[in-house]
Design an enzyme around this catalytic site. Structure first.
Site, PDB file in Angstrom:
ATOM      1  N   ASP A   2       0.831  -1.212   0.000  1.00 37.91           N
ATOM      2  CA  ASP A   2       0.000   0.000   0.000  1.00 37.91           C
ATOM      3  C   ASP A   2       0.868   1.266   0.000  1.00 37.91           C
ATOM      4  O   ASP A   2       1.967   1.273   0.558  1.00 37.91           O
ATOM      5  CB  ASP A   2      -0.914  -0.029   1.237  1.00 37.91           C
ATOM      6  CG  ASP A   2      -2.072   0.938   1.098  1.00 37.91           C
ATOM      7  OD1 ASP A   2      -2.347   1.393  -0.032  1.00 37.91           O
ATOM      8  OD2 ASP A   2      -2.709   1.247   2.122  1.00 37.91           O
ATOM      9  N   GLY A  29       0.097   5.470  -4.439  1.00 36.45           N
ATOM     10  CA  GLY A  29      -0.495   6.748  -4.838  1.00 36.45           C
ATOM     11  C   GLY A  29       0.065   7.895  -4.019  1.00 36.45           C
ATOM     12  O   GLY A  29       0.476   8.932  -4.567  1.00 36.45           O
ATOM     13  N   HIS A  65       2.645   3.349  -9.036  1.00 36.81           N
ATOM     14  CA  HIS A  65       2.428   1.923  -9.317  1.00 36.81           C
ATOM     15  C   HIS A  65       3.641   1.340 -10.063  1.00 36.81           C
ATOM     16  O   HIS A  65       4.054   0.217  -9.813  1.00 36.81           O
ATOM     17  CB  HIS A  65       1.151   1.717 -10.125  1.00 36.81           C
ATOM     18  CG  HIS A  65      -0.088   2.144  -9.375  1.00 36.81           C
ATOM     19  ND1 HIS A  65      -0.326   1.776  -8.077  1.00 36.81           N
ATOM     20  CD2 HIS A  65      -1.155   2.908  -9.742  1.00 36.81           C
ATOM     21  CE1 HIS A  65      -1.480   2.286  -7.671  1.00 36.81           C
ATOM     22  NE2 HIS A  65      -1.995   2.986  -8.665  1.00 36.81           N
ATOM     23  N   LEU A  68      10.508 -20.762  -4.533  1.00 36.95           N
ATOM     24  CA  LEU A  68       9.494 -19.938  -3.849  1.00 36.95           C
ATOM     25  C   LEU A  68       8.115 -20.094  -4.495  1.00 36.95           C
ATOM     26  O   LEU A  68       7.992 -20.067  -5.724  1.00 36.95           O
ATOM     27  CB  LEU A  68       9.929 -18.465  -3.939  1.00 36.95           C
ATOM     28  CG  LEU A  68       8.929 -17.430  -3.426  1.00 36.95           C
ATOM     29  CD1 LEU A  68       8.883 -17.429  -1.899  1.00 36.95           C
ATOM     30  CD2 LEU A  68       9.283 -16.030  -3.932  1.00 36.95           C
TER      31      LEU A  68
END
Ligand code: IPE
Ligand code: IPE
Ligand code: MG
Length: 237
Positions: free
Chosen positions: A14, A17, A31, A125
């Protein structure tokens, strides 16, 4: 001191922006820089022998954003998938997607399915990307499947939480041991509601584009100091 590592790390990425806006850049730049941070997270997970890394890339609630932003997020996903394939193959990463993929464009879905098939036998992974995912959706899906089973004669009263969990998106994998969320927000935002029952949370105020290997190590060190009890009494350490 032995450091206890999580098997499964989940991340709510998060702050893209806000990172961009604070520098006077358009949100899409945030982004784009977020993709670089994803590469760091994957490298860190590989380096620390983490078994499973789950990344929340697009939530069902994110359709509420402007169509421009949604489009650029999916374009970035498309491009990143293409660009990162050689690295994914080189590192034997098994790539899996969770979420309601039926709402995505057909070419992207085909690409996702092909990538999953191509990497299914990889032993490195396990990288889980949550796209058009929501924790409530996952639970409702599981409930629907169980209702069908009950209609076919299974006893509703004998359904256990293990049988319920078998119908969830990551039923074959252990629940996340550690959740990392960047950008200072301290909430789950409809990510793995069921699977986070005993997950340790690590919140950091840095924005996702600023995430690097050092942040990952800090989260691992914090996790290592936690005492997980799963309902047991505390023990003197
Ligand atoms: C995370 O960054 C990326 C996605 C949710 C896809 P945000 O875009 O939520 O960034 P902020 O929270 O607006 O800063
Ligand atoms: C959560 O971030 C979703 C992803 C990281 C994909 P949001 O930025 O959408 O969450 P809220 O709206 O702040 O809770
Ligand atoms: Mg956000």
């Amino acid at each position: 001191m032995t450091i206890v590592l999580p098997r499964h790390v989940a991340i709510i990425m998060d702050g893209n922006g806000r990172w961009a806006q604070e520098q006077g850049l358009p949100r899409v730049k945030g982004h784009q820089q977020g993709v670089v941070a994803v590469q760091s997270a994957i490298e860190a997970a590989v380096q620390h022998n983490i078994e499973i890394l789950s990344l929340f890339a697009f939530g069902q609630d994110n359709w509420k954003r402007s169509s421009n932003e949604v489009r650029s997020l999916f374009e970035l996903l498309w491009m990143s998938l293409k660009r990162e394939m050689p690295q994914i193959i080189k590192n034997h990463i098994q790539l899996r997607f969770i979420g309601d993929l039926s709402r995505l464009d057909q070419p992207l879905r085909t690409n996702i399915e092909r990538t999953q098939q191509l990497t299914a036998k990889h032993t490195g992974l396990k990288l889980i990307i949550a796209i058009n995912y929501s924790g409530r959706w996952d639970i409702v899906n599981a409930a629907r499947t169980l209702v069908q089973k009950v209609q076919q004669g299974e006893q509703a009263g004998s359904v256990t939480h293990e049988q319920f969990a078998e119908q969830l998106a990551l039923s074959d994998l252990p629940d996340p041991d550690l959740l990392i969320r960047t950008s200072g927000e301290q909430r789950i935002s409809n990510f793995m509601l069921w699977q986070f029952a005993y997950t340790e949370f690590y919140f950091t105020s840095i924005y996702w584009p600023e995430f690097n290997q050092q942040t990952f190590v800090e989260a691992l060190q914090t996790f290592s100091k936690r005492q997980r009890r799963f309902g047991l009494e505390s023990s003197a350490s």
